[in-house]
Design a protein around this motif. Sequence first.
Motif, short mmCIF file in Angstrom:
data_model
loop_
_atom_site.label_atom_id
_atom_site.label_comp_id
_atom_site.label_asym_id
_atom_site.label_seq_id
_atom_site.Cartn_x
_atom_site.Cartn_y
_atom_site.Cartn_z
N GLY A 44 -42.53 7.43 -1.72
CA GLY A 44 -41.86 6.45 -2.17
C GLY A 44 -42.69 5.07 -2.48
N ASP A 45 -43.45 4.62 -1.51
CA ASP A 45 -44.14 3.64 -1.72
C ASP A 45 -45.11 3.62 -2.88
OD1 ASP A 45 -42.80 2.58 0.30
OD2 ASP A 45 -44.30 2.97 2.03
N ARG A 46 -45.80 4.70 -2.94
CA ARG A 46 -46.68 4.94 -3.99
C ARG A 46 -45.97 4.99 -5.46
NH1 ARG A 46 -48.72 8.44 -0.19
NH2 ARG A 46 -47.63 10.11 -1.09
N ILE A 47 -45.02 5.38 -5.37
CA ILE A 47 -44.08 5.31 -6.72
C ILE A 47 -43.92 3.92 -6.98
CG2 ILE A 47 -41.94 5.90 -7.97
CD1 ILE A 47 -41.92 8.49 -6.05
N GLY A 48 -43.43 3.44 -5.84
CA GLY A 48 -42.93 1.70 -6.29
C GLY A 48 -44.30 0.94 -6.79
N ALA A 49 -45.56 1.33 -6.00
CA ALA A 49 -46.79 0.50 -6.44
C ALA A 49 -46.94 0.68 -8.10
CB ALA A 49 -47.97 1.03 -5.57
N ARG A 50 -46.89 2.02 -8.39
CA ARG A 50 -47.12 2.27 -9.75
C ARG A 50 -46.23 1.62 -10.72
NH1 ARG A 50 -48.08 8.98 -9.49
NH2 ARG A 50 -49.61 8.83 -7.89
N LEU A 51 -44.83 1.59 -10.27
CA LEU A 51 -43.82 0.80 -11.04
C LEU A 51 -44.33 -0.63 -11.08
CD1 LEU A 51 -40.56 2.52 -10.09
CD2 LEU A 51 -41.64 2.75 -12.03
N ALA A 52 -44.89 -1.34 -9.98
CA ALA A 52 -45.06 -2.70 -9.92
C ALA A 52 -46.39 -2.80 -11.04
CB ALA A 52 -45.81 -3.00 -8.50
N THR A 53 -47.24 -2.00 -11.03
CA THR A 53 -48.45 -2.03 -12.01
C THR A 53 -47.78 -2.00 -13.55
OG1 THR A 53 -49.95 -0.92 -10.55
CG2 THR A 53 -50.69 -1.26 -12.78
N MET A 54 -46.86 -1.11 -13.66
CA MET A 54 -46.13 -0.88 -15.11
C MET A 54 -45.35 -2.09 -15.24
SD MET A 54 -43.59 2.22 -15.99
CE MET A 54 -44.78 3.18 -15.14
N LYS A 55 -44.71 -2.90 -14.49
CA LYS A 55 -44.04 -3.93 -14.59
C LYS A 55 -44.92 -5.16 -15.27
CE LYS A 55 -41.49 -7.28 -11.73
NZ LYS A 55 -40.94 -7.43 -10.15
N SER A 56 -46.17 -5.17 -14.58
CA SER A 56 -46.91 -6.34 -15.13
C SER A 56 -47.38 -6.02 -16.38
CB SER A 56 -48.32 -6.39 -14.12
OG SER A 56 -47.81 -6.74 -12.82
N SER A 57 -47.67 -4.84 -16.81
CA SER A 57 -48.26 -4.29 -18.18
C SER A 57 -46.86 -4.53 -19.14
CB SER A 57 -48.50 -2.95 -18.21
OG SER A 57 -49.74 -2.83 -17.28
N LEU A 58 -45.52 -4.30 -18.65
CA LEU A 58 -44.74 -4.43 -19.59
C LEU A 58 -44.34 -6.07 -19.92
CD1 LEU A 58 -42.69 -2.70 -21.28
CD2 LEU A 58 -41.10 -2.91 -19.36
N LYS A 59 -44.54 -6.90 -19.08
CA LYS A 59 -44.35 -7.98 -19.21
C LYS A 59 -45.12 -8.68 -20.04
CE LYS A 59 -43.10 -11.08 -15.75
NZ LYS A 59 -43.19 -11.56 -14.71
N ASN A 60 -46.47 -8.27 -20.26
CA ASN A 60 -47.48 -8.90 -21.15
C ASN A 60 -47.64 -8.07 -22.45
OD1 ASN A 60 -48.20 -10.75 -19.04
ND2 ASN A 60 -49.76 -9.19 -18.23
N ASP A 61 -46.73 -7.12 -22.55
CA ASP A 61 -46.67 -6.27 -23.93
C ASP A 61 -45.77 -6.91 -25.05
OD1 ASP A 61 -46.09 -4.38 -25.68
OD2 ASP A 61 -46.75 -2.65 -24.54
#
Length: 497
Positions: A57-74
């Motif tokens: 669950g923590d690793r999934i959360g880390a990938r979502l956090a990375t995706m979140k940063s990319s999405l904010k800058n898209d």
Amino acid sequence: MKFRTRLLIAFGVVVLIPLLVFGLGIRDAMSRRVTREDDRRVTALAGVINADITGAGDRIGARLATMKSSLKNDNNFRNVVVRGADRGYVLDYAGNTMRLSGLDFLQIQDDEGRVVSSGHFRNEFDRLGPAVTGTTLVRAATAEGPFLALVTSDTVYITPSHRFRLVGGIAVDSQFLARLTRDPELGVALALPRDSTRSDSGKLAVGPPLMLPYIDATDGPGRVEQARIDITRSAALLTALQHNVNLWFGAAVLVAALAALLLAGWLSTRISEPVEAGMRDMERRVAIGDLARQVNHDVKNGLAPLRNVFRHLTQVARDKPAELPQVFTERQGTVESSITYLETLAANYAKLSPQSERKATDVNAVVRETLGASSAVRSKLAEGLPPVSADALVLRRVIENLVSNAVDSLDGKNGTVTVTTERGKGIVRIAVSDTGRGMSKAELDRAFDDFYTTKSGGTGLGLSIVRRLVLDSNGSLKVETEPGQGSKFIVEIPVLS
């Protein structure tokens, strides 16, 4: 059972019981220790599995956090959201990002929970997605069919007024569960709501189950239920360990038991030989004494009727001499019967081991012959009794002994002695009852012991002889007695078949 055998058994019991108790204590302690150590090891492995699920669950959360940063800058995604530009980019965004991030499930939901982009199933656009908070099991739809995913969520603000939720996860399949079980002894069983196909036969649960929120989102947002992840273990290894403990324990006890029996055999031989020699000599002396007492007792029983007849004749000769011939004729049968009894008794004792001659015997006839013309004993004899299989002489000895004891129990006071006969199921019942002093429980417990007597000058053999004679006739003997109320001796002899 020989004295040596009894001694051997006694020594064996004395040695084996403490040995067995001590051995069982050691076996139980070893079994508990083996079980405790195995439980500790398995519990530690179960803790690792729980940590792996949390880590996933923590690793999934880390990938979502990375995706979140990319999405904010898209900017392209921002333009679609703010200006309503080409929505094709948004529809494909989750699919492209999901493949790059190594996820199996990905949804981008708007502030109302509607799916604006789905990576695992593009057709979910504009549907309400599952409301995920924290690590959750989600059953999701795909073009190929539904699948189960372990998902978590995160929130991203594209603009202060445009909030989106990222819901991502990995597939929970047999490979995922196999990766959790690092030890072949353990297993992970997943129990979903309304799932009745799972079977854990032969498995033992390890610790409390891991409870996770579960949402079935195949036909809509679904509602939150509870799924259970059971960590199980096979009982085979622990059973094998306990079997080995029991096997070695059994072997040790067997060796010790054999050694104890050999020692007990040697000791019993050394001790029993001189003791048995002394006991044989003592038994010979006791047997001679028993035989003398029994002869004395049986002869007295035979002489008693003769003594009563001659006393009666003497009284008649003194008081009514004219009636003497008539009285003699009346009592002649008793005299002849007693003489016949003594002659037969003498013949039997001459053989040392008399063999009774069982044949058809009329019980009432034996009772009448035994009682003679005695007025001291009442009789109540049932008519039409079938013949019994017994020796008439033996039956007479039984009745004489019981009647003699009943008369003695009156202690010379007013009272009655009654002999009754009746038919039972397959037997004829003879009862000798008196209104004498009766017996206490202690006296009754010893009444049939050899040489036990409560009468002055008694031999203590009467009831003992009665019991042996009744048993030799395949009969039974019972006693009903109360102190001060009298006694009733009941003899049951089988009818002739």
